[in-house]
Scaffold this motif. Structure first.
Motif, PDB file in Angstrom:
ATOM      1  N   ALA A 118      -5.490  -2.514  -2.919  1.00 51.16           N
ATOM      2  CA  ALA A 118      -5.789  -2.277  -1.006  1.00 51.16           C
ATOM      3  C   ALA A 118      -5.954  -0.457  -0.869  1.00 51.16           C
ATOM      4  CB  ALA A 118      -4.307  -3.007  -0.400  1.00 51.16           C
ATOM      5  N   ASP A 119      -6.984  -0.426   0.257  1.00 52.07           N
ATOM      6  CA  ASP A 119      -7.711   1.068   0.063  1.00 52.07           C
ATOM      7  C   ASP A 119      -6.358   1.445   1.353  1.00 52.07           C
ATOM      8  OD1 ASP A 119      -6.991  -0.187   3.474  1.00 52.07           O
ATOM      9  OD2 ASP A 119      -9.617   0.018   3.123  1.00 52.07           O
ATOM     10  N   HIS A 120      -6.403   2.291   2.253  1.00 50.09           N
ATOM     11  CA  HIS A 120      -4.922   3.813   2.750  1.00 50.09           C
ATOM     12  C   HIS A 120      -4.289   2.484   4.611  1.00 50.09           C
ATOM     13  CE1 HIS A 120      -9.115   4.673   4.005  1.00 50.09           C
ATOM     14  NE2 HIS A 120      -8.122   5.466   5.966  1.00 50.09           N
ATOM     15  N   HIS A 121      -5.431   1.613   4.222  1.00 48.07           N
ATOM     16  CA  HIS A 121      -5.108   0.486   5.895  1.00 48.07           C
ATOM     17  C   HIS A 121      -3.980  -0.327   5.015  1.00 48.07           C
ATOM     18  CE1 HIS A 121      -6.902   3.110   8.549  1.00 48.07           C
ATOM     19  NE2 HIS A 121      -8.373   2.933   7.388  1.00 48.07           N
ATOM     20  N   GLY A 122      -4.458  -0.754   3.966  1.00 50.96           N
ATOM     21  CA  GLY A 122      -2.887  -2.041   3.679  1.00 50.96           C
ATOM     22  C   GLY A 122      -4.924  -3.518   3.288  1.00 50.96           C
ATOM     23  N   LYS A 123      -6.211  -2.646   3.331  1.00 45.67           N
ATOM     24  CA  LYS A 123      -6.774  -4.042   3.537  1.00 45.67           C
ATOM     25  C   LYS A 123      -7.635  -4.257   2.203  1.00 45.67           C
ATOM     26  CE  LYS A 123      -8.755  -3.499   8.388  1.00 45.67           C
ATOM     27  NZ  LYS A 123      -9.615  -3.613   8.689  1.00 45.67           N
ATOM     28  N   TRP A 124      -7.913  -5.444   1.451  1.00 43.18           N
ATOM     29  CA  TRP A 124      -8.181  -5.699   0.699  1.00 43.18           C
ATOM     30  C   TRP A 124      -9.047  -6.781   0.105  1.00 43.18           C
ATOM     31  CZ3 TRP A 124      -7.576 -10.472  -2.161  1.00 43.18           C
ATOM     32  CH2 TRP A 124      -5.980 -11.441  -1.160  1.00 43.18           C
ATOM     33  N   MET A 125     -10.416  -6.901  -1.195  1.00 43.17           N
ATOM     34  CA  MET A 125     -11.634  -7.567  -0.796  1.00 43.17           C
ATOM     35  C   MET A 125     -11.651  -7.644  -2.276  1.00 43.17           C
ATOM     36  SD  MET A 125     -14.702  -8.551   0.622  1.00 43.17           S
ATOM     37  CE  MET A 125     -14.413  -8.608   2.320  1.00 43.17           C
ATOM     38  N   ILE A 126     -11.503  -8.866  -2.881  1.00 43.61           N
ATOM     39  CA  ILE A 126     -11.490  -8.833  -4.264  1.00 43.61           C
ATOM     40  C   ILE A 126     -12.630 -10.218  -4.537  1.00 43.61           C
ATOM     41  CG2 ILE A 126     -10.698 -10.166  -6.795  1.00 43.61           C
ATOM     42  CD1 ILE A 126      -7.724  -9.130  -5.316  1.00 43.61           C
ATOM     43  N   LYS A 127     -13.860  -9.833  -5.053  1.00 41.06           N
ATOM     44  CA  LYS A 127     -15.108 -11.018  -5.798  1.00 41.06           C
ATOM     45  C   LYS A 127     -14.972 -11.257  -6.832  1.00 41.06           C
ATOM     46  CE  LYS A 127     -19.069  -9.243  -3.084  1.00 41.06           C
ATOM     47  NZ  LYS A 127     -19.135 -10.397  -2.228  1.00 41.06           N
ATOM     48  N   MET A 128     -14.990 -12.847  -6.787  1.00 39.43           N
ATOM     49  CA  MET A 128     -15.039 -13.337  -7.865  1.00 39.43           C
ATOM     50  C   MET A 128     -15.941 -13.681  -8.812  1.00 39.43           C
ATOM     51  SD  MET A 128     -12.028 -16.252  -7.011  1.00 39.43           S
ATOM     52  CE  MET A 128     -13.037 -17.442  -5.745  1.00 39.43           C
ATOM     53  N   PRO A 129     -15.772 -14.206  -9.616  1.00 38.78           N
ATOM     54  CA  PRO A 129     -17.756 -14.411 -10.644  1.00 38.78           C
ATOM     55  C   PRO A 129     -17.977 -15.981  -9.615  1.00 38.78           C
ATOM     56  CG  PRO A 129     -15.296 -14.951 -12.024  1.00 38.78           C
ATOM     57  CD  PRO A 129     -15.039 -14.611 -10.735  1.00 38.78           C
ATOM     58  N   ASN A 158     -20.549 -15.134  -5.381  1.00 36.82           N
ATOM     59  CA  ASN A 158     -20.169 -14.556  -5.998  1.00 36.82           C
ATOM     60  C   ASN A 158     -19.082 -14.784  -4.668  1.00 36.82           C
ATOM     61  OD1 ASN A 158     -21.840 -12.828  -7.742  1.00 36.82           O
ATOM     62  ND2 ASN A 158     -19.979 -13.230  -8.540  1.00 36.82           N
ATOM     63  N   PRO A 159     -18.259 -15.766  -4.110  1.00 34.23           N
ATOM     64  CA  PRO A 159     -17.042 -15.454  -3.368  1.00 34.23           C
ATOM     65  C   PRO A 159     -16.478 -14.820  -3.150  1.00 34.23           C
ATOM     66  CG  PRO A 159     -16.269 -17.097  -4.789  1.00 34.23           C
ATOM     67  CD  PRO A 159     -17.940 -16.574  -5.541  1.00 34.23           C
ATOM     68  N   SER A 160     -15.577 -13.942  -2.060  1.00 37.33           N
ATOM     69  CA  SER A 160     -14.658 -13.072  -1.968  1.00 37.33           C
ATOM     70  C   SER A 160     -13.223 -13.883  -1.860  1.00 37.33           C
ATOM     71  CB  SER A 160     -15.020 -12.422  -1.072  1.00 37.33           C
ATOM     72  OG  SER A 160     -16.217 -11.140  -1.297  1.00 37.33           O
ATOM     73  N   VAL A 161     -12.119 -13.219  -2.044  1.00 38.82           N
ATOM     74  CA  VAL A 161     -10.634 -13.252  -1.731  1.00 38.82           C
ATOM     75  C   VAL A 161     -10.412 -11.802  -0.888  1.00 38.82           C
ATOM     76  CG1 VAL A 161      -8.702 -14.132  -2.301  1.00 38.82           C
ATOM     77  CG2 VAL A 161     -10.461 -15.010  -3.191  1.00 38.82           C
ATOM     78  N   TRP A 162      -9.891 -12.389   0.290  1.00 38.98           N
ATOM     79  CA  TRP A 162      -9.767 -10.783   0.770  1.00 38.98           C
ATOM     80  C   TRP A 162      -8.251 -11.105   2.208  1.00 38.98           C
ATOM     81  CZ3 TRP A 162     -13.529 -14.234   2.512  1.00 38.98           C
ATOM     82  CH2 TRP A 162     -12.786 -14.563   3.640  1.00 38.98           C
ATOM     83  N   GLY A 163      -7.996  -9.806   1.924  1.00 38.52           N
ATOM     84  CA  GLY A 163      -6.897  -9.984   3.043  1.00 38.52           C
ATOM     85  C   GLY A 163      -5.792  -8.764   3.664  1.00 38.52           C
ATOM     86  N   THR A 164      -4.568  -8.334   3.954  1.00 42.57           N
ATOM     87  CA  THR A 164      -3.891  -7.238   3.832  1.00 42.57           C
ATOM     88  C   THR A 164      -2.422  -7.189   2.722  1.00 42.57           C
ATOM     89  OG1 THR A 164      -2.252  -7.622   5.185  1.00 42.57           O
ATOM     90  CG2 THR A 164      -4.233  -6.978   6.340  1.00 42.57           C
ATOM     91  N   ALA A 165      -2.748  -5.578   2.422  1.00 44.58           N
ATOM     92  CA  ALA A 165      -1.293  -5.842   1.156  1.00 44.58           C
ATOM     93  C   ALA A 165      -0.502  -4.560   1.777  1.00 44.58           C
ATOM     94  CB  ALA A 165      -1.524  -5.562   0.172  1.00 44.58           C
ATOM     95  N   LYS A 166       0.206  -3.998   0.894  1.00 47.29           N
ATOM     96  CA  LYS A 166       0.848  -2.637   1.253  1.00 47.29           C
ATOM     97  C   LYS A 166      -0.515  -2.133   0.662  1.00 47.29           C
ATOM     98  CE  LYS A 166       5.758  -4.176   1.317  1.00 47.29           C
ATOM     99  NZ  LYS A 166       6.626  -3.323   0.273  1.00 47.29           N
ATOM    100  N   PRO A 167      -0.445  -0.499   1.392  1.00 45.07           N
ATOM    101  CA  PRO A 167      -1.875   0.595   0.985  1.00 45.07           C
ATOM    102  C   PRO A 167      -1.724   0.830  -0.247  1.00 45.07           C
ATOM    103  CG  PRO A 167      -0.642   1.049   2.530  1.00 45.07           C
ATOM    104  CD  PRO A 167       0.225   0.227   2.970  1.00 45.07           C
ATOM    105  N   GLY A 168      -2.361   0.982  -1.682  1.00 41.14           N
ATOM    106  CA  GLY A 168      -2.525   0.950  -2.702  1.00 41.14           C
ATOM    107  C   GLY A 168      -2.355   0.214  -3.981  1.00 41.14           C
TER     108      GLY A 168
END
Length: 113
Positions: free
Chosen positions: A68-79, A42-52
């Motif tokens: 994205a969390d309150h710091h703007g960080k996000w991570m999405i697990k793919m199948p 299950n590979p992950s894709v991650w980065g930053t964005a505007k919070p929420g």
């Protein structure tokens, strides 16, 4: 003459900074065109964005999303992905980033002397 050149450079820098800061979603630097993503996990894709921000990743027929969390960080697990390609990866929020010629296969890291 020098004042006009300096003014033009400052204007260019301001426009460049605005366009970079205006991007809503920014994937990590390891992602790009012609990359290979590991198969069988299950590979992950991650980065930053505007919070929420709501982020959607479309790849190899799968669509996954996250926020994205309150710091703007996000991570999405793919199948779990099977070997193949080339695919196109789309990362969407209010803007869209597209990576082309993405393969799924074995990823090896090696070092030596």
């Amino acid at each position: 003459m020098k004042r006009k050149l300096i003014a033009a450079l400052l204007l260019f820098a301001l426009i460049l900074c605005e366009s970079i800061n205006g991007q809503d979603v920014i994937p990590a630097a390891v992602f790009g065109d012609h990359m290979v993503i590991q198969q069988g996990i299950n590979p992950s894709v991650w980065g930053t964005a505007k919070p929420g921000a709501h982020i959607t990743v479309s790849f190899a027929g799968f669509v996954t999303s996250g926020i994205a969390d309150h710091h703007g960080k996000w991570m999405i697990k793919m199948p779990v992905l099977s070997a193949g390609g080339p695919h196109t990866m789309k990362i969407c929020s209010t803007d869209t980033i597209i990576f082309r010629d993405v393969m799924v296969g074995e990823v090896w890291l090696a070092s030596g002397q």
